[in-house]
Design a protein around this motif. Structure first.
Motif, PDB file in Angstrom:
ATOM      1  N   ALA A  77      48.323  32.201  48.923  1.00 54.25           N
ATOM      2  CA  ALA A  77      48.064  30.875  49.489  1.00 54.25           C
ATOM      3  C   ALA A  77      49.347  30.265  50.042  1.00 54.25           C
ATOM      4  O   ALA A  77      49.346  29.635  51.105  1.00 54.25           O
ATOM      5  CB  ALA A  77      47.462  29.969  48.416  1.00 54.25           C
ATOM      6  N   THR A  78      50.451  30.486  49.339  1.00 54.41           N
ATOM      7  CA  THR A  78      51.748  29.986  49.802  1.00 54.41           C
ATOM      8  C   THR A  78      52.133  30.620  51.133  1.00 54.41           C
ATOM      9  O   THR A  78      52.646  29.941  52.036  1.00 54.41           O
ATOM     10  CB  THR A  78      52.825  30.276  48.740  1.00 54.41           C
ATOM     11  N   ALA A  79      51.879  31.921  51.268  1.00 55.24           N
ATOM     12  CA  ALA A  79      52.163  32.610  52.533  1.00 55.24           C
ATOM     13  C   ALA A  79      51.329  32.026  53.670  1.00 55.24           C
ATOM     14  O   ALA A  79      51.807  31.893  54.804  1.00 55.24           O
ATOM     15  CB  ALA A  79      51.906  34.105  52.377  1.00 55.24           C
ATOM     16  N   GLN A  80      50.071  31.656  53.375  1.00 56.88           N
ATOM     17  CA  GLN A  80      49.222  31.048  54.396  1.00 56.88           C
ATOM     18  C   GLN A  80      49.735  29.664  54.779  1.00 56.88           C
ATOM     19  O   GLN A  80      49.715  29.281  55.948  1.00 56.88           O
ATOM     20  CB  GLN A  80      47.780  30.949  53.892  1.00 56.88           C
ATOM     21  N   ILE A  81      50.206  28.912  53.792  1.00 55.25           N
ATOM     22  CA  ILE A  81      50.800  27.603  54.069  1.00 55.25           C
ATOM     23  C   ILE A  81      51.965  27.753  55.047  1.00 55.25           C
ATOM     24  O   ILE A  81      52.120  26.968  55.986  1.00 55.25           O
ATOM     25  CB  ILE A  81      51.260  26.937  52.754  1.00 55.25           C
TER      26      ILE A  81
END
Length: 236
Positions: free
Chosen positions: A180-184
């Protein structure tokens, strides 16, 4: 690329006890930077100083080219700097949605933007959307971590700092938070992740290895996947 964050000769301590010994690093726009180190290396002290929670003894922190020396913690949030702290620090007696809305406090007059950010957070963490009216204290550890990160996203930061996202989580849940952090980051937010877990390295564009208040190794791009970085960390 333009530097979002520049840290120069940063010295920080607690009273008479120095913790950071003149560290230097840069994070460029759109990167996921992992600050990796064992417990007590000085990682939390670093992000606390950047967030304005600790006053440096000396050195300089620049955000989008401007010094943060005279900026309060709340002013830094308005500037676009957000911290998801170690230990999550959610409000257990408030609902998930109430916790998230508190994250948008600095933008509270722009209700349209707050709604957009809430939709964004629910997209990153669908479990939070399912539990919007649930008391935060009844969430699982992984869900509470998602809530802590989501709350930090609500202020619409240009730099999101996440302190120990994987702490206490199973490998599966830790990976879900990192993904999710990578998507952010792909959506345009620069990310600084503080980690003890080397499993975060595959998600990083830049890795900083910290030991005893100093940065002992920096790797960018393909060099992060180099086995020598893992060996250096495990050897530390």
């Amino acid at each position: 690329m333009m530097a979002v964050l520049e840290v120069q000769d940063l010295v920080v301590g607690y009273g008479q006890f120095p913790v950071l010994h003149g560290i230097n690093f840069v994070i460029e726009e759109g990167e996921v930077c992992v600050l990796l180190g064992l417990n007590g290396a000085g990682k939390t002290t670093t992000v606390s100083a950047i967030a304005g929670l600790l006053k440096p003894t000396s050195g300089e922190i620049r955000f989008h080219g401007k010094s943060l020396r005279r900026r309060s913690p709340s002013a830094r949030v308005k500037d676009g700097l957000s911290l998801s702290p170690e230990g999550r620090r959610i409000f257990p007696r408030l609902t998930v949605s109430q916790n998230l809305r508190l994250g948008a406090w600095s933008k509270r007059r722009d209700t349209r933007q707050a709604r957009q950010q809430l939709d964004l957070v629910f997209g990153y963490f669908p479990r939070l959307a399912e539990r919007g009216n649930q008391m935060a204290g009844t969430l699982s550890g992984g869900e509470q971590q998602m809530l802590a990160v989501g709350r930090a996203v609500m202020s619409r930061p240009s730099l999101l700092m996440i302190d120990e996202a994987s702490l206490g989580l199973s490998p599966t849940l830790a990976r879900a938070v990192w993904e999710a952090t990578a998507q952010i980051a792909r959506d345009g937010t620069t990310v600084l992740m503080v980690e003890q877990n080397a499993g975060a390295l595959p998600f990083a564009d830049r890795a900083l290895l910290m030991e005893k208040g100093t940065l002992v190794h920096t790797a960018v791009g393909d060099d992060i996947r180099n086995v020598n970085l893992r060996e250096a960390y495990l050897g530390a």
